[in-house]
Design an enzyme around this catalytic site. Sequence first.
Site, PDB file in Angstrom:
ATOM      1  N   ASP A   1       1.339   7.292   0.158  1.00  0.00           N
ATOM      2  CA  ASP A   1       0.592   6.421  -0.296  1.00  0.00           C
ATOM      3  C   ASP A   1       0.527   5.908  -1.373  1.00  0.00           C
ATOM      4  O   ASP A   1       0.277   7.047  -2.648  1.00  0.00           O
ATOM      5  CB  ASP A   1      -0.787   6.762   0.525  1.00  0.00           C
ATOM      6  CG  ASP A   1      -1.752   5.853  -0.041  1.00  0.00           C
ATOM      7  OD1 ASP A   1      -1.783   4.624   1.357  1.00  0.00           O
ATOM      8  OD2 ASP A   1      -2.663   5.846  -0.642  1.00  0.00           O
TER       9      ASP A   1
ATOM     10  N   ASN B   1       0.909  -1.724   0.402  1.00  0.00           N
ATOM     11  CA  ASN B   1       0.016   0.257  -0.386  1.00  0.00           C
ATOM     12  C   ASN B   1       1.095   1.345  -0.128  1.00  0.00           C
ATOM     13  O   ASN B   1       0.037   2.003  -0.548  1.00  0.00           O
ATOM     14  CB  ASN B   1      -0.948  -0.027   1.288  1.00  0.00           C
ATOM     15  CG  ASN B   1      -1.630   1.249   1.093  1.00  0.00           C
ATOM     16  OD1 ASN B   1      -2.386   1.786   0.750  1.00  0.00           O
ATOM     17  ND2 ASN B   1      -1.663   2.125   2.523  1.00  0.00           N
TER      18      ASN B   1
ATOM     19  N   GLN C   1      -9.239   5.030   1.776  1.00  0.00           N
ATOM     20  CA  GLN C   1      -7.780   4.272   0.672  1.00  0.00           C
ATOM     21  C   GLN C   1      -6.736   5.677  -0.095  1.00  0.00           C
ATOM     22  O   GLN C   1      -6.173   5.346  -0.282  1.00  0.00           O
ATOM     23  CB  GLN C   1      -8.756   4.146  -0.575  1.00  0.00           C
ATOM     24  CG  GLN C   1      -9.246   2.973   0.384  1.00  0.00           C
ATOM     25  CD  GLN C   1     -10.404   1.861  -0.245  1.00  0.00           C
ATOM     26  OE1 GLN C   1     -11.186   2.717  -1.604  1.00  0.00           O
ATOM     27  NE2 GLN C   1     -10.251   0.937   0.170  1.00  0.00           N
TER      28      GLN C   1
ATOM     29  N   HIS D   1      -7.059  -0.332   2.810  1.00  0.00           N
ATOM     30  CA  HIS D   1      -6.211   1.041   2.403  1.00  0.00           C
ATOM     31  C   HIS D   1      -5.988   0.574   0.886  1.00  0.00           C
ATOM     32  O   HIS D   1      -5.242   1.600   0.241  1.00  0.00           O
ATOM     33  CB  HIS D   1      -4.807   1.282   3.073  1.00  0.00           C
ATOM     34  CG  HIS D   1      -5.117   1.272   4.728  1.00  0.00           C
ATOM     35  ND1 HIS D   1      -5.722   2.707   5.532  1.00  0.00           N
ATOM     36  CD2 HIS D   1      -4.322   0.673   5.637  1.00  0.00           C
ATOM     37  CE1 HIS D   1      -5.826   2.028   6.626  1.00  0.00           C
ATOM     38  NE2 HIS D   1      -5.246   1.219   6.549  1.00  0.00           N
TER      39      HIS D   1
ATOM     40  N   ASP E   1      -0.022  -6.965   3.568  1.00  0.00           N
ATOM     41  CA  ASP E   1      -0.679  -5.385   4.552  1.00  0.00           C
ATOM     42  C   ASP E   1      -1.717  -4.677   4.069  1.00  0.00           C
ATOM     43  O   ASP E   1      -1.663  -3.873   2.639  1.00  0.00           O
ATOM     44  CB  ASP E   1       1.187  -4.381   4.960  1.00  0.00           C
ATOM     45  CG  ASP E   1       0.780  -4.320   6.153  1.00  0.00           C
ATOM     46  OD1 ASP E   1       0.686  -4.662   7.635  1.00  0.00           O
ATOM     47  OD2 ASP E   1       1.300  -3.091   5.753  1.00  0.00           O
TER      48      ASP E   1
ATOM     49  N   GLU F   1      -5.398  -7.910   4.869  1.00  0.00           N
ATOM     50  CA  GLU F   1      -5.388  -7.656   6.277  1.00  0.00           C
ATOM     51  C   GLU F   1      -6.866  -6.583   7.023  1.00  0.00           C
ATOM     52  O   GLU F   1      -6.072  -5.625   5.837  1.00  0.00           O
ATOM     53  CB  GLU F   1      -4.000  -6.919   6.870  1.00  0.00           C
ATOM     54  CG  GLU F   1      -4.157  -6.407   7.914  1.00  0.00           C
ATOM     55  CD  GLU F   1      -3.767  -5.040   8.900  1.00  0.00           C
ATOM     56  OE1 GLU F   1      -3.611  -4.664   9.733  1.00  0.00           O
ATOM     57  OE2 GLU F   1      -3.099  -4.145   7.755  1.00  0.00           O
TER      58      GLU F   1
HETATM   59  C1  ARE Z   1       5.587   3.889  12.788  1.00  0.00           C
HETATM   60  C2  ARE Z   1       5.206   5.022  13.818  1.00  0.00           C
HETATM   61  C3  ARE Z   1       4.363   5.970  13.425  1.00  0.00           C
HETATM   62  C4  ARE Z   1       5.099   6.749  12.022  1.00  0.00           C
HETATM   63  C5  ARE Z   1       5.310   5.912  11.434  1.00  0.00           C
HETATM   64  C6  ARE Z   1       6.181   6.375   9.992  1.00  0.00           C
HETATM   65  O1  ARE Z   1       4.824   4.263  15.029  1.00  0.00           O
HETATM   66  O2  ARE Z   1       4.214   7.205  14.477  1.00  0.00           O
HETATM   67  O3  ARE Z   1       4.081   8.349  12.030  1.00  0.00           O
HETATM   68  O4  ARE Z   1       6.007   5.092  11.398  1.00  0.00           O
HETATM   69  O5  ARE Z   1       7.087   6.905  10.400  1.00  0.00           O
HETATM   70  C7  ARE Z   1       3.385  -0.567  11.518  1.00  0.00           C
HETATM   71  C8  ARE Z   1       3.396   0.043  13.650  1.00  0.00           C
HETATM   72  C9  ARE Z   1       3.336   1.585  12.919  1.00  0.00           C
HETATM   73  C10 ARE Z   1       3.887   1.723  12.379  1.00  0.00           C
HETATM   74  C11 ARE Z   1       4.036   1.571  10.325  1.00  0.00           C
HETATM   75  C12 ARE Z   1       5.127   1.842   9.938  1.00  0.00           C
HETATM   76  O6  ARE Z   1       2.866  -0.896  13.615  1.00  0.00           O
HETATM   77  O7  ARE Z   1       3.193   1.837  14.412  1.00  0.00           O
HETATM   78  O8  ARE Z   1       4.642   3.595  12.057  1.00  0.00           O
HETATM   79  O9  ARE Z   1       4.436  -0.095  10.710  1.00  0.00           O
HETATM   80  O10 ARE Z   1       6.508   1.662  10.265  1.00  0.00           O
HETATM   81  C13 ARE Z   1      -4.946   0.222  11.147  1.00  0.00           C
HETATM   82  C14 ARE Z   1      -4.297  -0.143   9.331  1.00  0.00           C
HETATM   83  C15 ARE Z   1      -3.438  -1.661   9.354  1.00  0.00           C
HETATM   84  C16 ARE Z   1      -2.197  -1.312  10.039  1.00  0.00           C
HETATM   85  C17 ARE Z   1      -3.325  -0.767  11.528  1.00  0.00           C
HETATM   86  C18 ARE Z   1      -2.197  -1.132  12.403  1.00  0.00           C
HETATM   87  O11 ARE Z   1      -5.901  -0.434   8.867  1.00  0.00           O
HETATM   88  O12 ARE Z   1      -3.294  -2.054   8.032  1.00  0.00           O
HETATM   89  O13 ARE Z   1      -3.663   0.598  11.506  1.00  0.00           O
HETATM   90  N1  ARE Z   1      -2.337  -3.014  10.133  1.00  0.00           N
HETATM   91  C19 ARE Z   1      -0.438  -3.074   9.483  1.00  0.00           C
HETATM   92  C20 ARE Z   1       0.285  -3.468  10.737  1.00  0.00           C
HETATM   93  C21 ARE Z   1       0.748  -3.073  11.448  1.00  0.00           C
HETATM   94  C22 ARE Z   1       2.066  -1.967  10.373  1.00  0.00           C
HETATM   95  C23 ARE Z   1       1.069  -1.262   9.284  1.00  0.00           C
HETATM   96  C24 ARE Z   1      -0.369  -1.798   8.622  1.00  0.00           C
HETATM   97  C25 ARE Z   1       2.078  -0.160   8.246  1.00  0.00           C
HETATM   98  O14 ARE Z   1      -0.076  -4.929  10.962  1.00  0.00           O
HETATM   99  O15 ARE Z   1       1.765  -3.355  11.818  1.00  0.00           O
HETATM  100  O16 ARE Z   1       2.087  -1.163  11.089  1.00  0.00           O
HETATM  101  O17 ARE Z   1       2.087  -1.395   7.583  1.00  0.00           O
HETATM  102  C26 ARE Z   1      -9.340   1.046  13.644  1.00  0.00           C
HETATM  103  C27 ARE Z   1      -8.878   0.638  12.380  1.00  0.00           C
HETATM  104  C28 ARE Z   1      -8.071  -0.458  11.542  1.00  0.00           C
HETATM  105  C29 ARE Z   1      -6.646   0.277  11.727  1.00  0.00           C
HETATM  106  C30 ARE Z   1      -7.021   0.752  13.447  1.00  0.00           C
HETATM  107  C31 ARE Z   1      -5.229   1.637  13.867  1.00  0.00           C
HETATM  108  O18 ARE Z   1      -9.438  -0.526  14.237  1.00  0.00           O
HETATM  109  O19 ARE Z   1     -10.247  -0.157  11.950  1.00  0.00           O
HETATM  110  O20 ARE Z   1      -8.231  -0.615  10.332  1.00  0.00           O
HETATM  111  O21 ARE Z   1      -5.596  -0.437  11.664  1.00  0.00           O
HETATM  112  O22 ARE Z   1      -7.215   1.809  14.197  1.00  0.00           O
HETATM  113  O23 ARE Z   1      -5.539   2.768  13.973  1.00  0.00           O
HETATM  114 CA    CA Z   2      -3.707   3.256  -0.253  1.00  0.00          CA
END
Ligand code: ARE
Ligand code: CA
Length: 481
Positions: A185, A124, A176, A219, A215, A241
């Site tokens: 994005d 994404n 998205q 989005h 992942d 996911e």
């Molecule tokens: C890190 C820092 C941030 C910084 C960023 C960029 O923490 O402060 O801005 O870096 O520098 C993981 C970590 C994040 C990390 C990111 C990139 O968890 O902390 O950010 O990697 O390094 C949403 C999404 C869902 C996502 C979760 C975490 O919809 O897809 O947020 N999960 C996946 C992975 C994560 C990963 C990412 C995506 C990014 O499993 O491990 O993040 O690739 C509601 C909504 C959900 C939402 C949730 C949380 O429940 O329904 O959709 O999930 O709130 O916001």
């Molecule tokens: Ca997107």
Amino acid sequence: MQRRRRRSAVLALGLAASLLVPTSVAPSPAAAATPGSKKVIVQLFEWNWTSVANECTTVLGPKGYGYVQVSPPQEHVTGNPWWLAYQPVSYRIESRKGTRAQFQSMVNTCHTAGVKVIVDAVVNHMSGQDNGGTGWAGTTYGHYNYPGNYGSQDFHYCGRNGNNDIVNYNDRYEVQNCELVNLADLKTESDYVRTKLAGYLNDLLSLGVDGFRLDASKHMPAADIAAIKSKLSRSAYIVQEVIWGAGEPIQPTEYTGNGDVHEFRYGKDLARMFNSERLAYLKNFGESWGYLPGGQAVVFTDNHDTQRDGGVLTYRDRGEYALANAFMLAWPYGTPAVMSSFTYSNRDQGPPSDAGNRTLNTTCYSGWECEHRWRVIANMVAFNNATQGAAVANWYDNGWQHIAFSRAGKGYLTINDEDFAITGRSYYTGLPAGRYCDVIHGDFSNGSCSGPVITVDGSGWFAANVNAHDAVAIHVGAKLP
Ligand code: ARE
Ligand code: CA
């Protein structure tokens, strides 16, 4: 109605906890396993490739795991936190977890052990670094500039919230087309971007990978994922996911046309039944709880995000966690994914690493929890394999925290999560008469059982006492000669 918490009772008795948790299976040389009906996934979160390979041979294959899900393998930004892996810089297979050669060797070794490989694919977005930098493998990048892959024209700038970040999950467009936590994005509607992403996935397929965990699928519109998938060089297992959120416009069901989808409600509800409600309610756990169709759902007690965010059971819950996993592995709804963690004291903490942030080899005694090796969890994988296709039958519950059921003709599980032992009663299993290994307390190998043996009589009954916060499980794959 809230039931009392019984953590203190567990500690006071020390009984179930000591029986259920500390024992792990010992690694043993692999017998060539037969792939096919083995469904269980294990997420070896942040393990390096050498350690994954080793685990396939010594534990995953022998214990019957079907798939290993590995953390993102592409070049990422530098530093220590685990989440750096989710900030791609290029699609070189070169990361803190190892080189391309080590990755290739891991895939081959796992296949030899009968274990398929699912890669966590970050498609994404790219990095979230405003000022850019140099990636793990030496690639120089900017927030919206990834030489050889993407330039500024390949990203969304949604123009909202002052910084292009997602704020409102109730707005489909924003979710998205804006940035998830500042992560650049990608324009996944563009054919150029789709071709690049498919190029990355096809490279992984050329290394023998069997599937992808996509992942941040929520989005990306489901149609964008479908378009990327249509560019793949061969078929691959896909699990997306898409975190279900109350009232959100983007629904997990939109994605079932592309493949499987994670059912996030499962782990939360299961934790609630164990912690404050009733296991008896699990009698119809699954689709009738509003979940995704079982054939397309991947379920888990916790994953790397939810174990940090709370509201689920994790390794810290010890015996209760083992029981929840035993239930998941015995119950037919969805494809179970077992979590395997490194231990941590703060959310961002990276896996055990050297001074240069290279991930160290896994040792299951220091810094790594290895839940998938806990006796209960590891042995219930074979229960899952032995009971494939068999319906739930002979459900019993006491109205509260004592439940039992069979998987018709193949296996039987009873969980007693009461604060008291259940003694002097018999259970109707419908299983063939014989002597079975109680795989909750013993390992079955070469026809013998290291723990208690359960005798099912000619009418399908057995008698056993079940301690507080404990269980008994038997199946046809662990029947004594
Ligand atoms: C890190 C820092 C941030 C910084 C960023 C960029 O923490 O402060 O801005 O870096 O520098 C993981 C970590 C994040 C990390 C990111 C990139 O968890 O902390 O950010 O990697 O390094 C949403 C999404 C869902 C996502 C979760 C975490 O919809 O897809 O947020 N999960 C996946 C992975 C994560 C990963 C990412 C995506 C990014 O499993 O491990 O993040 O690739 C509601 C909504 C959900 C939402 C949730 C949380 O429940 O329904 O959709 O999930 O709130 O916001
Ligand atoms: Ca997107």
